[in-house]
Scaffold this active site. Sequence first.
Site, PDB file in Angstrom:
ATOM      1  CG  ASN A 123      -1.729   1.214   1.423  1.00  0.00           C
ATOM      2  OD1 ASN A 123      -1.778   2.065   0.527  1.00  0.00           O
ATOM      3  ND2 ASN A 123      -2.376   1.329   2.566  1.00  0.00           N
ATOM      4  CD1 TRP A 124       3.061   0.820  -3.210  1.00  0.00           C
ATOM      5  CD2 TRP A 124       3.517   2.278  -4.851  1.00  0.00           C
ATOM      6  NE1 TRP A 124       3.719   0.142  -4.193  1.00  0.00           N
ATOM      7  CE2 TRP A 124       4.004   0.999  -5.222  1.00  0.00           C
ATOM      8  CE3 TRP A 124       3.673   3.341  -5.736  1.00  0.00           C
ATOM      9  CZ2 TRP A 124       4.658   0.771  -6.432  1.00  0.00           C
ATOM     10  CZ3 TRP A 124       4.317   3.123  -6.953  1.00  0.00           C
ATOM     11  CH2 TRP A 124       4.808   1.853  -7.290  1.00  0.00           C
ATOM     12  CE  LYS A 125      -0.295   3.270   4.726  1.00  0.00           C
ATOM     13  NZ  LYS A 125      -0.279   3.379   6.173  1.00  0.00           N
TER      14      LYS A 125
ATOM     15  CG  HIS B 236      -5.835   1.725   5.035  1.00  0.00           C
ATOM     16  ND1 HIS B 236      -5.467   2.757   5.864  1.00  0.00           N
ATOM     17  CD2 HIS B 236      -4.793   0.868   5.006  1.00  0.00           C
ATOM     18  CE1 HIS B 236      -4.243   2.522   6.308  1.00  0.00           C
ATOM     19  NE2 HIS B 236      -3.807   1.391   5.796  1.00  0.00           N
TER      20      HIS B 236
ATOM     21  CD  GLU C 188      -3.186   5.521   6.642  1.00  0.00           C
ATOM     22  OE1 GLU C 188      -3.099   5.593   5.402  1.00  0.00           O
ATOM     23  OE2 GLU C 188      -2.297   5.011   7.350  1.00  0.00           O
TER      24      GLU C 188
ATOM     25  CD  GLU D 200      -3.646  -2.709   7.181  1.00  0.00           C
ATOM     26  OE1 GLU D 200      -2.520  -2.941   6.742  1.00  0.00           O
ATOM     27  OE2 GLU D 200      -4.256  -1.658   6.935  1.00  0.00           O
TER      28      GLU D 200
ATOM     29  N   GLY E  41       2.019   2.218  10.796  1.00  0.00           N
ATOM     30  CA  GLY E  41       2.937   3.342  10.654  1.00  0.00           C
ATOM     31  C   GLY E  41       3.582   3.760  11.969  1.00  0.00           C
TER      32      GLY E  41
ATOM     33  CB  SER F 126       4.829  -1.808  12.043  1.00  0.00           C
ATOM     34  OG  SER F 126       4.408  -0.467  12.265  1.00  0.00           O
TER      35      SER F 126
ATOM     36  N   GLY G  49       2.785  -1.191   4.383  1.00  0.00           N
ATOM     37  CA  GLY G  49       2.829   0.233   4.078  1.00  0.00           C
ATOM     38  C   GLY G  49       4.267   0.689   3.885  1.00  0.00           C
ATOM     39  N   GLY G  50       4.847   1.262   4.943  1.00  0.00           N
ATOM     40  CA  GLY G  50       6.168   1.881   4.830  1.00  0.00           C
ATOM     41  C   GLY G  50       7.215   1.020   4.140  1.00  0.00           C
TER      42      GLY G  50
HETATM   43  P1  PGA Z   1       2.626   0.252   7.741  1.00  0.00           P
HETATM   44  O1  PGA Z   1       1.206   0.449   7.021  1.00  0.00           O
HETATM   45  O2  PGA Z   1       3.215  -1.011   7.204  1.00  0.00           O
HETATM   46  O3  PGA Z   1       3.411   1.468   7.366  1.00  0.00           O
HETATM   47  O4  PGA Z   1       2.348   0.158   9.200  1.00  0.00           O
HETATM   48  C1  PGA Z   1       0.360  -0.641   6.795  1.00  0.00           C
HETATM   49  C2  PGA Z   1      -0.920  -0.164   6.174  1.00  0.00           C
HETATM   50  O5  PGA Z   1      -1.382   0.933   6.525  1.00  0.00           O
HETATM   51  O6  PGA Z   1      -1.515  -0.846   5.325  1.00  0.00           O
END
Ligand code: PGA
Length: 255
Positions: free
Chosen positions: A9-11, A95, A97, A165, A171, A211, A232-233
């Site tokens: 997930n590149w956000k 998600h 967010e 999640e 994050g 994470s 994500g990251g």
């Molecule tokens: P993260 O994000 O790996 O940076 O914690 C995961 C996600 O939001 O899908």
Amino acid sequence: MRTPLIAGNWKMHKTLAEARALVGGIRAGVEGVSAVDVLVCPPFQLLLPMAKEVAGTRIMLGAQNVHEEPKGAFTGEVSVPMLADVGCTHVIVGHSERRHVFGEDGQRLARKVRAVVDAGLTAVYCVGETLDEREAGRTHQVVEDQLSDAISAEIPANKLVVAYEPVWAIGTGKTATPGQAQDVHAFIRPKLADVYGRDTTDALRILYGGSVKPGNAADLAAQPDVDGALVGGACLVAGDFLAIISAAASVGAAT
Ligand code: PGA
């Protein structure tokens, strides 16, 4: 039994040049890895160029969000047919967010999941509790409610991936322990079996996200009900994303 899925997930990251470099690195690295499905979910402006970059490879393309209507006066939004048109096969829905920053509620997310699967795409439906909810002992209830908001027998199981999640792990660098992840995954699977039956649910993938890094991916992947990761990251660096894919592949190969 279940092929692991590693999804990135590149956000809201990457320009076109950066995205080409990232996907180029992933493409080169996944060639030798089998038995893992790989999905990248770039932001909207990169979907078409990334569709060209992944064409003919085993990397699949997904979007991070979608509007539930097929078209109309919805400024700033993108529909499922538009995503399908540029080559997306998957859409992340719900998600944390989207839930917590953009205020998307269960009814809205149910319509989105429905729109995605009705168009023949796969919904990656995210669930997860906040830290307050976990500390109040409400994790299972929150996850159950989020599942029942959007998942019903009308949603074909073969067009669904569930991602657990925990919001407190996204994050933050705080990963759920493999045991914490397994606990919730093992709670989710019978809930899905209530909808789809046990045999169908045995084939349904439940990803862990929050994470995930090269250093913890293998331990998470080794859990019996963890069928991959939503990253994500760590998906923004080809070497890290590839290390997570390799971890999933080696666990799969060892079982
Ligand atoms: P993260 O994000 O790996 O940076 O914690 C995961 C996600 O939001 O899908």
